[in-house]
Write a protein that holds these residues in place. Structure first.
Motif, PDB file in Angstrom:
ATOM      1  N   HIS A   1      62.386  31.167  54.007  1.00 15.87           N
ATOM      2  CA  HIS A   1      61.005  31.437  53.620  1.00 15.87           C
ATOM      3  C   HIS A   1      60.639  32.923  53.747  1.00 15.87           C
ATOM      4  O   HIS A   1      59.593  33.351  53.285  1.00 15.87           O
ATOM      5  N   ILE A   2      61.508  33.713  54.361  1.00 15.39           N
ATOM      6  CA  ILE A   2      61.258  35.144  54.531  1.00 15.39           C
ATOM      7  C   ILE A   2      62.031  35.903  53.453  1.00 15.39           C
ATOM      8  O   ILE A   2      63.256  35.860  53.405  1.00 15.39           O
ATOM      9  N   SER A   3      61.311  36.589  52.561  1.00 15.46           N
ATOM     10  CA  SER A   3      61.966  37.354  51.487  1.00 15.46           C
ATOM     11  C   SER A   3      62.528  38.677  51.993  1.00 15.46           C
ATOM     12  O   SER A   3      63.565  39.132  51.542  1.00 15.46           O
ATOM     13  N   ALA A   4      61.808  39.300  52.925  1.00 13.85           N
ATOM     14  CA  ALA A   4      62.242  40.601  53.429  1.00 13.85           C
ATOM     15  C   ALA A   4      61.497  40.923  54.717  1.00 13.85           C
ATOM     16  O   ALA A   4      60.447  40.345  55.007  1.00 13.85           O
TER      17      ALA A   4
ATOM     18  N   GLU B   1      59.636  45.215  41.695  1.00 15.38           N
ATOM     19  CA  GLU B   1      58.319  45.773  41.380  1.00 15.38           C
ATOM     20  C   GLU B   1      57.561  46.169  42.650  1.00 15.38           C
ATOM     21  O   GLU B   1      56.611  46.938  42.592  1.00 15.38           O
ATOM     22  N   PHE B   2      57.982  45.627  43.790  1.00 12.04           N
ATOM     23  CA  PHE B   2      57.328  45.945  45.060  1.00 12.04           C
ATOM     24  C   PHE B   2      57.964  47.144  45.752  1.00 12.04           C
ATOM     25  O   PHE B   2      57.522  47.546  46.814  1.00 12.04           O
ATOM     26  N   TRP B   3      59.017  47.690  45.180  1.00  7.99           N
ATOM     27  CA  TRP B   3      59.660  48.854  45.765  1.00  7.99           C
ATOM     28  C   TRP B   3      58.808  50.078  45.462  1.00  7.99           C
ATOM     29  O   TRP B   3      58.476  50.351  44.319  1.00  7.99           O
ATOM     30  N   GLY B   4      58.460  50.835  46.484  1.00 11.18           N
ATOM     31  CA  GLY B   4      57.689  52.053  46.294  1.00 11.18           C
ATOM     32  C   GLY B   4      58.576  53.215  45.909  1.00 11.18           C
ATOM     33  O   GLY B   4      59.802  53.178  46.082  1.00 11.18           O
TER      34      GLY B   4
ATOM     35  N   ALA C   1      66.955  34.196  51.026  1.00  9.14           N
ATOM     36  CA  ALA C   1      65.566  33.877  50.666  1.00  9.14           C
ATOM     37  C   ALA C   1      65.489  32.964  49.443  1.00  9.14           C
ATOM     38  O   ALA C   1      66.261  33.099  48.499  1.00  9.14           O
ATOM     39  N   GLN C   2      64.519  32.053  49.488  1.00  4.55           N
ATOM     40  CA  GLN C   2      64.259  31.192  48.334  1.00  4.55           C
ATOM     41  C   GLN C   2      63.707  32.028  47.178  1.00  4.55           C
ATOM     42  O   GLN C   2      63.995  31.771  46.023  1.00  4.55           O
ATOM     43  N   VAL C   3      62.876  33.012  47.517  1.00  3.33           N
ATOM     44  CA  VAL C   3      62.305  33.920  46.522  1.00  3.33           C
ATOM     45  C   VAL C   3      62.687  35.339  46.929  1.00  3.33           C
ATOM     46  O   VAL C   3      62.322  35.798  48.004  1.00  3.33           O
ATOM     47  N   ALA C   4      63.421  36.022  46.058  1.00  2.00           N
ATOM     48  CA  ALA C   4      63.869  37.382  46.362  1.00  2.00           C
ATOM     49  C   ALA C   4      62.699  38.360  46.354  1.00  2.00           C
ATOM     50  O   ALA C   4      61.717  38.164  45.640  1.00  2.00           O
TER      51      ALA C   4
END
Length: 143
Positions: free
Chosen positions: A18-21, A92-95, A85-88
């Motif tokens: 459940h933890i993507s990162a 797009e969230f990389w700054g 992770a179930q969801v990578a």
């Protein structure tokens, strides 16, 4: 449970899907880095603390007089992606200046390093060469 070893320890297990990162937020002094100020302080030669203070003062004065705001900082995330992770964690969230770690091939490695841009940026009309044009470019010593 299967663990994934990394350079900085073991972060993820299959049970934590459940933890993507996991991310570490830091402030980086951008202009101090790309102007060479931090490098000059890092290379400072001294024998005792009484020698450090005047040398740091001279170095700092030089950069401030040239109009460089050595205290200007930006938020930077170091992101450790969970390979289970179930969801990578989406790119797009990389700054712009973030560092992203994840699985590359058989190892946990850096996938994106936005801080490289800091070291090849342009400041006050002086361009720094891109890393591939320097003698310390990746793979140079392998060849």
């Amino acid at each position: 449970m299967r663990l994934l070893p990394t350079e900085r320890g073991v972060f993820f297990q299959e049970k934590n899907r459940h933890i993507s990162a996991i991310a570490l937020l830091e402030e980086k002094k951008v202009l101090a880095i790309i102007s060479g100020y931090e490098k000059e302080l890092e290379d400072l030669d001294y024998r005792d603390l009484s020698e450090v203070i005047p040398k740091v003062g001279r170095i700092t004065k030089k950069y401030v007089e040239n109009g460089i705001n050595i205290d200007y900082s930006i938020p930077v995330l170091t992101i450790f992606c969970n390979p289970f992770a179930q969801v990578a964690w989406p790119s797009e969230f990389w700054g712009r200046y973030d560092q992203v770690w994840g699985v590359r091939g058989d190892s946990y490695d850096i996938l994106y390093d936005g801080l490289i841009e800091l070291y090849q940026g342009t400041l006050r009309g002086v361009s720094l060469p891109p890393p591939e044009q320097t003698s310390r470019a990746s793979g140079f010593y392998d060849e």
